[in-house]
Design an enzyme around this catalytic site. Structure first.
Site, short mmCIF file in Angstrom:
data_model
loop_
_atom_site.label_atom_id
_atom_site.label_comp_id
_atom_site.label_asym_id
_atom_site.label_seq_id
_atom_site.Cartn_x
_atom_site.Cartn_y
_atom_site.Cartn_z
N LYS A 178 35.53 45.34 39.07
CA LYS A 178 35.43 44.28 37.59
C LYS A 178 33.70 43.53 37.06
O LYS A 178 33.65 43.45 35.78
CB LYS A 178 36.33 43.19 37.35
CG LYS A 178 35.58 42.43 38.33
CD LYS A 178 36.50 40.78 38.64
CE LYS A 178 35.87 40.22 39.83
NZ LYS A 178 37.20 39.93 39.97
N ARG A 179 33.26 44.61 37.55
CA ARG A 179 31.44 44.37 37.09
C ARG A 179 30.15 45.41 36.75
O ARG A 179 29.74 44.40 35.90
CB ARG A 179 30.48 42.94 38.84
CG ARG A 179 30.38 42.45 39.23
CD ARG A 179 29.70 42.15 40.23
NE ARG A 179 30.35 43.68 41.27
CZ ARG A 179 31.09 43.38 42.36
NH1 ARG A 179 31.93 42.60 42.51
NH2 ARG A 179 31.51 44.37 43.13
#
Ligand code: GLU
Length: 482
Positions: A255-256
């Site tokens: 998700k980063r």
């Protein structure tokens, strides 16, 4: 192919992301194609990791994508309940059966003792695993200690030599050396089964024919095969799907690796204005091919072409440009009514209250110009605002004084006030003539009008906008800008 019974078996420990959605999608496609059933099963044996609201978000995400289940926690079915905590007694019975068959045993080792064993193994640079102390207890001794109330876990008796081979439909045979396998825990001392046992018992009880799941389970896969074999149960067709790589192609997606305009979470993709059709097309092609030139297939078309033989084991790069491309294309395929209805909530979220009839007329002007539903607000919000606020520099003509800009706007207002019929075709010719008369390029002059009437430098075709905004509002916005 006979009807497949397939399942998506998430743990309610996080948000539905594109990896989970793709797993669910492929399962749905196989069920649809074969006239089988898609089952939603919630694997909630890890009570501590359960996240409140995760189940609701998961179900909402799947529904939004159109990935409907025929049996599940909310709708029940012949094997209800479809979550694991209430099935505790079933797993215990099966663990007892494995003990009786000589494939499992009770372990009375305390947490402290296991900790000491682990530490000693770490110091000796060995990989931590159970040292087998209770494996050799006689059944009579184990029964006696259990009856005396001593707490115990139930462990699987993994073979100690040779190899275990299990067949993955996507990758072929996977073989592990049995000396690397631990006597893993099937049931904890509180009586609750762990995932490995619970999932295999459920797959069997629920008649699952194909297991399509994430590749992170490839390592555990031989254990699962061993459990099924210990019971003497048939194995399903196993398909471990490919992993997703970062957009750069370097490393696993997380998700980063996204910007604020992107997301890997289904609920957020919806909020960003992506269509479920586009998300499905996008994730479908990351890991499988559908043997068609056409990239944008609906669920039924994908189901007709889905082929387990075309699942791709290689990692797939997550490409957000492709999602944008697909979304724009799907938007252009929608009927005007459908697109207007889908865009409406995005205007409302921006604090606008579009009249549905006007939005319906505006929609054809933006349909070819937007990538996400949210873009509709940016592109066409001015139709529904009481006033617009053009930037002063947008109301100036390059190389001319502000007064000249105002004079041009005044002339436009007078010209437009005199146009007999308020249709875009009737508006354009006099404004072109006026630009000539003012010694301005049409583009320059129209840019000025656009800024005054829409408050924007980019908009759908100017005169079509004016037509829909109406004479009164157009003239008052021009007056406002002078
Ligand atoms: N509960 C597991 C997960 O959330 C499911 C694994 C499986 O499909 O067997 O990944």
């Amino acid at each position: 192919m006979p009807p497949a019974r397939v399942r998506f078996a998430p743990s309610p420990t996080g948000r539905l992301h594109i990896g989970g959605a793709r797993t669910a999608l492929y399962n749905v496609l196989l069920a649809k194609q074969t006239g089988g059933q898609f089952i939603l099963r919630i694997e909630d044996t890890d009570v501590k990791r359960t996240v409140p609201g995760a189940l609701e978000e998961l179900q909402a995400g799947l529904r939004w994508l159109g990935l409907d289940w025929q049996e599940g926690p909310d709708i029940g079915g012949p094997h209800a309940p479809y979550s694991q905590q209430p099935r505790k007694a079933l797993y215990q019975r099966h663990a007892e059966e494995l003990i009786a068959r000589g494939h499992a045993y009770r372990c009375f080792c305390s947490a402290e003792r296991l900790q000491q064993v682990r530490e000693a193994q770490q110091q000796a640079k060995q990989s931590p695993r159970y040292d087998g102390t209770c494996r050799g207890l006689s059944p009579a001794e184990a029964d006696r200690r259990a009856a005396a109330g001593e707490p115990f876990t139930i462990r699987f008796k993994t073979p100690k030599d040779g190899t275990t081979t299990a067949h993955d439909h996507v990758r072929g045979d996977i073989t592990v050396d049995n000396t690397t396998l631990d006597d893993f825990i099937l049931v904890k001392s509180d009586g609750l089964a762990l995932y490995h046992l619970a999932a295999m018992v459920d797959d069997h009880e629920m008649g699952i024919t194909h297991v399509l799941r994430g590749t992170e389970w490839l390592g555990t896969f031989p254990l699962h095969a061993l459990i099924l074999r210990a019971f003497g149960w048939p194995e399903p067709v196993w398909c471990h799907l490919s992993v997703f790589l970062k957009p750069s192609g370097k490393g696993k997606m997380s998700k980063r690796d996204v910007t604020s305009e992107q997301s890997i979470y289904v609920a957020e993709l919806k909020e960003l204005g992506y269509l479920p059709e586009a998300v499905n097309s996008w994730i479908a092609l990351m890991g499988a091919s559908f043997g068609a030139e056409e990239e944008l297939l609906g669920l039924d078309e994908m189901a007709a072409r889905f082929d387990l033989g075309n699942l791709n084991p290689s990692a797939a790069r997550v490409n957000f440009e492709k999602l944008d491309d697909f979304n724009g294309k799907w938007i252009r395929r929608l009927s005007v009514d459908d697109l207007a209805a889908r865009a409406q909530p995005f205007f409302e979220k921006a604090g606008l209250a579009p009249d549905p009839a006007l939005l319906r007329r505006v929609t054809p002007l933006i349909q070819a110009r937007i990538v996400t539903l949210d873009d509709a607000v940016e592109m066409a919000g001015f139709f529904f605002r009481a006033a617009v606020a053009p930037r002063p520099e947008a109301l100036a003509i390059k190389g001319q004084t502000p007064a000249q800009g105002r004079a041009a706007l005044q002339a436009a207002r007078a010209g437009l006030a005199a146009v007999p019929a308020w249709t875009h075709a009737d508006l354009e010719a006099p404004m072109r003539a006026l630009a000539d008369g003012l010694g301005l390029k049409a583009g320059q002059f129209f840019g000025l009008l656009r800024a005054a009437v829409t408050g924007q430098t980019v908009s759908p075709p100017l005169f079509e906008c004016m037509e829909l905004i109406g004479r009164e509002t157009t003239l008052s916005r021009l007056a406002q800008a002078e």
